[in-house]
Scaffold this motif. Structure first.
Motif, PDB file in Angstrom:
ATOM      1  N   LYS A   1      10.289  -6.362   0.528  1.00  0.00           N
ATOM      2  CA  LYS A   1      11.067  -5.501   1.417  1.00  0.00           C
ATOM      3  C   LYS A   1      10.693  -4.030   1.228  1.00  0.00           C
ATOM      4  O   LYS A   1      10.744  -3.233   2.166  1.00  0.00           O
ATOM      5  CB  LYS A   1      12.554  -5.704   1.145  1.00  0.00           C
ATOM      6  CG  LYS A   1      13.471  -4.941   2.090  1.00  0.00           C
ATOM      7  CD  LYS A   1      14.931  -5.215   1.765  1.00  0.00           C
ATOM      8  CE  LYS A   1      15.856  -4.404   2.660  1.00  0.00           C
ATOM      9  NZ  LYS A   1      17.285  -4.635   2.315  1.00  0.00           N
ATOM     10  N   ASP A   2      10.284  -3.680   0.023  1.00  0.00           N
ATOM     11  CA  ASP A   2       9.892  -2.304  -0.275  1.00  0.00           C
ATOM     12  C   ASP A   2       8.479  -1.982   0.230  1.00  0.00           C
ATOM     13  O   ASP A   2       7.977  -0.884  -0.010  1.00  0.00           O
ATOM     14  CB  ASP A   2       9.954  -2.050  -1.785  1.00  0.00           C
ATOM     15  CG  ASP A   2      11.380  -2.020  -2.322  1.00  0.00           C
ATOM     16  OD1 ASP A   2      12.294  -1.798  -1.512  1.00  0.00           O
ATOM     17  OD2 ASP A   2      11.562  -2.220  -3.530  1.00  0.00           O
ATOM     18  N   GLY A   3       7.872  -2.945   0.907  1.00  0.00           N
ATOM     19  CA  GLY A   3       6.567  -2.685   1.522  1.00  0.00           C
ATOM     20  C   GLY A   3       5.376  -3.289   0.821  1.00  0.00           C
ATOM     21  O   GLY A   3       4.231  -3.129   1.262  1.00  0.00           O
TER      22      GLY A   3
ATOM     23  N   GLY B   1       7.038   3.314  -0.591  1.00  0.00           N
ATOM     24  CA  GLY B   1       6.974   3.835   0.770  1.00  0.00           C
ATOM     25  C   GLY B   1       6.870   5.345   0.813  1.00  0.00           C
ATOM     26  O   GLY B   1       6.020   5.910   1.499  1.00  0.00           O
TER      27      GLY B   1
ATOM     28  N   ALA C   1       5.902  -0.459   4.405  1.00  0.00           N
ATOM     29  CA  ALA C   1       7.073   0.353   4.767  1.00  0.00           C
ATOM     30  C   ALA C   1       6.659   1.763   5.157  1.00  0.00           C
ATOM     31  O   ALA C   1       7.226   2.365   6.066  1.00  0.00           O
ATOM     32  CB  ALA C   1       8.056   0.392   3.595  1.00  0.00           C
TER      33      ALA C   1
END
Length: 423
Positions: free
Chosen positions: A118-120, A325, A343
């Motif tokens: 999710k953090d990229g 990100g 991200a």
């Protein structure tokens, strides 16, 4: 007396607290390449990281001169036990540090991250630093080859067509520039960039690998390899390309003395800054990528070398911050590199790229991404030098009329330096 005793005790307590605080601070040493591209980037990242992590102090070592210098320096420092805690290495130079057991696997740290994807940190990003099934680095910046164009020179040459999409069109532009009587070099093509990157770019544009699947036999002696070497010789000869060292070539283009410059997108911010007010700069895709072909991913990744658990944990925290990100966004904002963090590209930088179309050129080429190949074994750097010297013989005009013979010799010299089957 009692008051004096209380004061002394309080002072001693404060001193002890101060000593404990000092002892709690961890210092990590970080080293990166190419200060002319990354100095501002790292200074910003370190300042923000230390602000968010007051218990960790980051000491930046003097930057490496190049990716080759970076890997050679680390190999020497491994012997003398003077390694930095975090090193940023060319994507094609990670392999040897993994094979030597110098770069530490990061899987134990990644396993503890709850929102890593999710953090990229998507899989394609991690694949660039995965060896033998383990992640050994986090990519920090990614580049692809692009064309830089001095639109004032092209306009004076009467070129009113779209930017070149093939090397034959590039040669057409060269001829138009020469015919216009302008006192500029027509072009420079980055054959002498680090790690044989442009040699690999030509081959990858024809979907051609450096070695066969066993990594024991040279593969670029085939038709695609011949096309690549002939194309390079043709550009040197028909565009009257000067045999410049790359820093000189870049400075000349920035100063408006060159019509076209084929190089990594990594230099875009510096070139844009240096050329501001001199001419209109435009970037275009790397010409002549055939259907099914690709381009090698340039750039670098951060690797943790620290073995002490506490220092390694602090090093991981810094590396994750630098490639996050926001950290990755600094890369795009201060250089011409693309952040590999998803991200950063898809969320944080969405408006940035809309306002900076020259930087978006390379982003549009991301579907073409291929490996920047690292030759195996102890002679990997020697092979890089063999290819560079072979291309130099054409750039210098010494053997510009015999590209097939140059390629034949290069194949033979490379084959001698490869590991033998089963070794």
């Amino acid at each position: 007396m009692r008051r004096l005793l209380k004061t002394a005790v309080a002072a001693a307590t404060l001193m002890l607290a101060g000593a404990n605080f000092a002892a709690a601070e961890t210092t990590i040493e970080v080293q990166y390449p190419y200060s002319h591209l990354f100095k501002t980037t790292y200074e910003k990242i370190v300042a923000d990281f230390e602000k968010a992590n007051p218990d960790i102090k980051v000491k930046l070592r003097a930057p490496y001169e190049s990716y080759e210098d970076a890997s050679q320096t680390v190999l020497k420092e491994a012997i003398t036990n003077r390694l930095p805690d975090v090193t940023f290495q060319g994507l094609n130079r990670q392999r040897i540090l993994v094979e030597k057991g110098i770069a530490q696997p990061l899987d134990q740290f990644i396993a503890k991250e709850t929102d890593f994807e999710k953090d990229g940190y998507h899989q394609a990003m991690l694949d660039l630093s995965t060896f033998n099934g383990k992640v050994h680095g986090l990519p920090f910046s990614v580049s692809l080859p692009v064309g830089y164009y001095n639109m004032d020179v092209l306009k004076k040459a009467g070129w009113d067509k779209p930017l070149p999409t093939s090397w034959d069109e590039v040669i057409e532009v060269c001829k138009a520039i020469k015919a216009s009587g302008q006192t500029v070099d027509t072009m420079f093509w980055g054959w002498n960039i680090t790690g044989n990157w442009f040699w690999q770019s030509l081959n990858w544009s024809r979907d051609n690998t450096m070695l066969d699947p066993t990594e024991t036999k040279v593969n670029f002696g085939n038709d695609a390899g011949k096309w690549s070497m002939r194309t390079f010789a043709k550009l040197v000869k028909e565009c009257d390309m000067p045999n410049n060292e790359w820093k000189e070539a870049m400075a000349n283009f920035s100063a408006g003395k060159v019509g076209m410059f084929f190089w990594s997108t990594s230099a875009l911010q510096k070139i844009a800054d240096d050329s501001t007010g001199l001419y209109t700069l435009k970037t275009g895709p790397f010409p002549d990528v055939a259907e099914g072909g690709g381009l090698p991913a340039g750039g670098n990744a951060g690797l943790v070398l620290a073995k002490d658990p506490e220092t390694a944990a602090a090093s991981w925290k810094f590396l994750k911050f630098a490639t996050s990100g926001q950290g990755a966004a600094y890369v795009a904002q201060t250089t011409g590199y693309m952040p590999p963090n998803k991200a950063a590209n898809e969320v944080i930088l969405k408006d940035f790229y809309a306002q900076n179309p020259n930087k978006f050129t390379a982003v549009k080429q991301l579907p073409l991404l291929r490996d920047w190949y690292a030759f195996p074994g102890e002679n990997g750097l020697k092979i890089t030098k063999v290819i560079e010297d072979s291309m130099q013989s054409i750039a210098s005009r010494e053997r510009v009329e015999e590209p097939d013979a140059v390629l034949k010799d290069m194949v033979e010299d490379t084959q001698k330096l490869l590991p033998k089957s089963g070794s």
